[in-house]
Motif scaffolding. Structure first.
Motif, mmCIF file in Angstrom:
data_model
loop_
_atom_site.group_PDB
_atom_site.id
_atom_site.type_symbol
_atom_site.label_atom_id
_atom_site.label_comp_id
_atom_site.label_asym_id
_atom_site.label_seq_id
_atom_site.Cartn_x
_atom_site.Cartn_y
_atom_site.Cartn_z
ATOM 1 N N ILE A 29 8.092 7.410 1.010
ATOM 2 C CA ILE A 29 6.939 7.933 1.742
ATOM 3 C C ILE A 29 5.713 7.595 0.914
ATOM 4 O O ILE A 29 5.626 7.993 -0.254
ATOM 5 C CB ILE A 29 7.058 9.453 1.957
ATOM 6 N N ALA A 30 4.766 6.840 1.490
ATOM 7 C CA ALA A 30 3.596 6.390 0.741
ATOM 8 C C ALA A 30 2.360 6.369 1.635
ATOM 9 O O ALA A 30 2.470 6.425 2.857
ATOM 10 C CB ALA A 30 3.854 4.990 0.173
ATOM 11 N N ALA A 31 1.195 6.264 0.990
ATOM 12 C CA ALA A 31 -0.051 6.117 1.747
ATOM 13 C C ALA A 31 -0.132 4.696 2.298
ATOM 14 O O ALA A 31 -0.349 4.478 3.482
ATOM 15 C CB ALA A 31 -1.254 6.428 0.858
ATOM 16 N N GLY A 32 0.067 3.719 1.422
ATOM 17 C CA GLY A 32 0.015 2.320 1.819
ATOM 18 C C GLY A 32 0.723 1.470 0.787
ATOM 19 O O GLY A 32 0.914 1.892 -0.340
ATOM 20 N N GLN A 47 -0.469 11.378 3.356
ATOM 21 C CA GLN A 47 -1.485 11.824 2.407
ATOM 22 C C GLN A 47 -1.225 13.260 2.024
ATOM 23 O O GLN A 47 -0.472 13.967 2.686
ATOM 24 C CB GLN A 47 -2.880 11.700 3.028
ATOM 25 N N GLY A 48 -1.883 13.706 0.937
ATOM 26 C CA GLY A 48 -1.793 15.102 0.531
ATOM 27 C C GLY A 48 -0.647 15.379 -0.420
ATOM 28 O O GLY A 48 -0.220 14.507 -1.169
ATOM 29 N N ASP A 49 -0.163 16.606 -0.383
ATOM 30 C CA ASP A 49 0.883 17.066 -1.287
ATOM 31 C C ASP A 49 2.198 16.357 -0.999
ATOM 32 O O ASP A 49 2.652 16.300 0.141
ATOM 33 C CB ASP A 49 1.049 18.583 -1.129
ATOM 34 N N ALA A 50 2.817 15.819 -2.052
ATOM 35 C CA ALA A 50 4.044 15.034 -1.894
ATOM 36 C C ALA A 50 5.192 15.868 -1.320
ATOM 37 O O ALA A 50 5.880 15.447 -0.389
ATOM 38 C CB ALA A 50 4.446 14.412 -3.228
#
Length: 121
Positions: A63-66, A87-90
């Motif tokens: 799971i990533a932003a980009g 985005q935000g808390d992992a």
């Protein structure tokens, strides 16, 4: 069902660019809940290394932003699911994923010079 999920992180938040995070958080999930969490320092960004590093460490989902298209291709070849645009808390993102509510936006970064803009695509 057991699942290992990796998240590139800056502290406890999702790092904005996959290869330039300070660490990777590995979440072990079972029956839809997080049962363990482990932080591994980023071993260094070089083409093709990190996707294989995460897959070799058991990651089944990232799971990533980009991230760049090359990394996505390697994950696909290794059978690792990629969820982009988070985005935000992992931990919160992982919990959202486990509920089936986190959808990938397909935020692929095409130019490394613009890495700081990846989350804005």
């Amino acid at each position: 069902m057991k699942l290992k999920i990796a998240v590139p992180a800056m502290g406890d938040s999702i790092g904005q660019h996959f290869g330039h995070c300070e660490s990777f958080l590995f979440f072990d999930a079972e029956d839809g809940k997080i049962v363990a969490q482990n932080r591994v320092p980023n071993p260094g960004h070089r083409p093709g290394f990190l996707p294989n590093f995460l897959a070799d460490n058991g990651a089944q989902v990232v799971i990533a932003a980009g991230m760049g298209g090359g990394a996505v291709d390697i994950f696909n070849e290794r059978g690792v699911e990629v969820v982009l645009g988070a985005q935000g808390d992992a931990a919160a993102a992982v919990e959202t994923y486990l509920r089936g509510e986190l959808k990938s936006t397909g935020s692929i970064c095409h130019e490394h010079e613009h890495a700081n803009e990846c989350s804005e695509h």
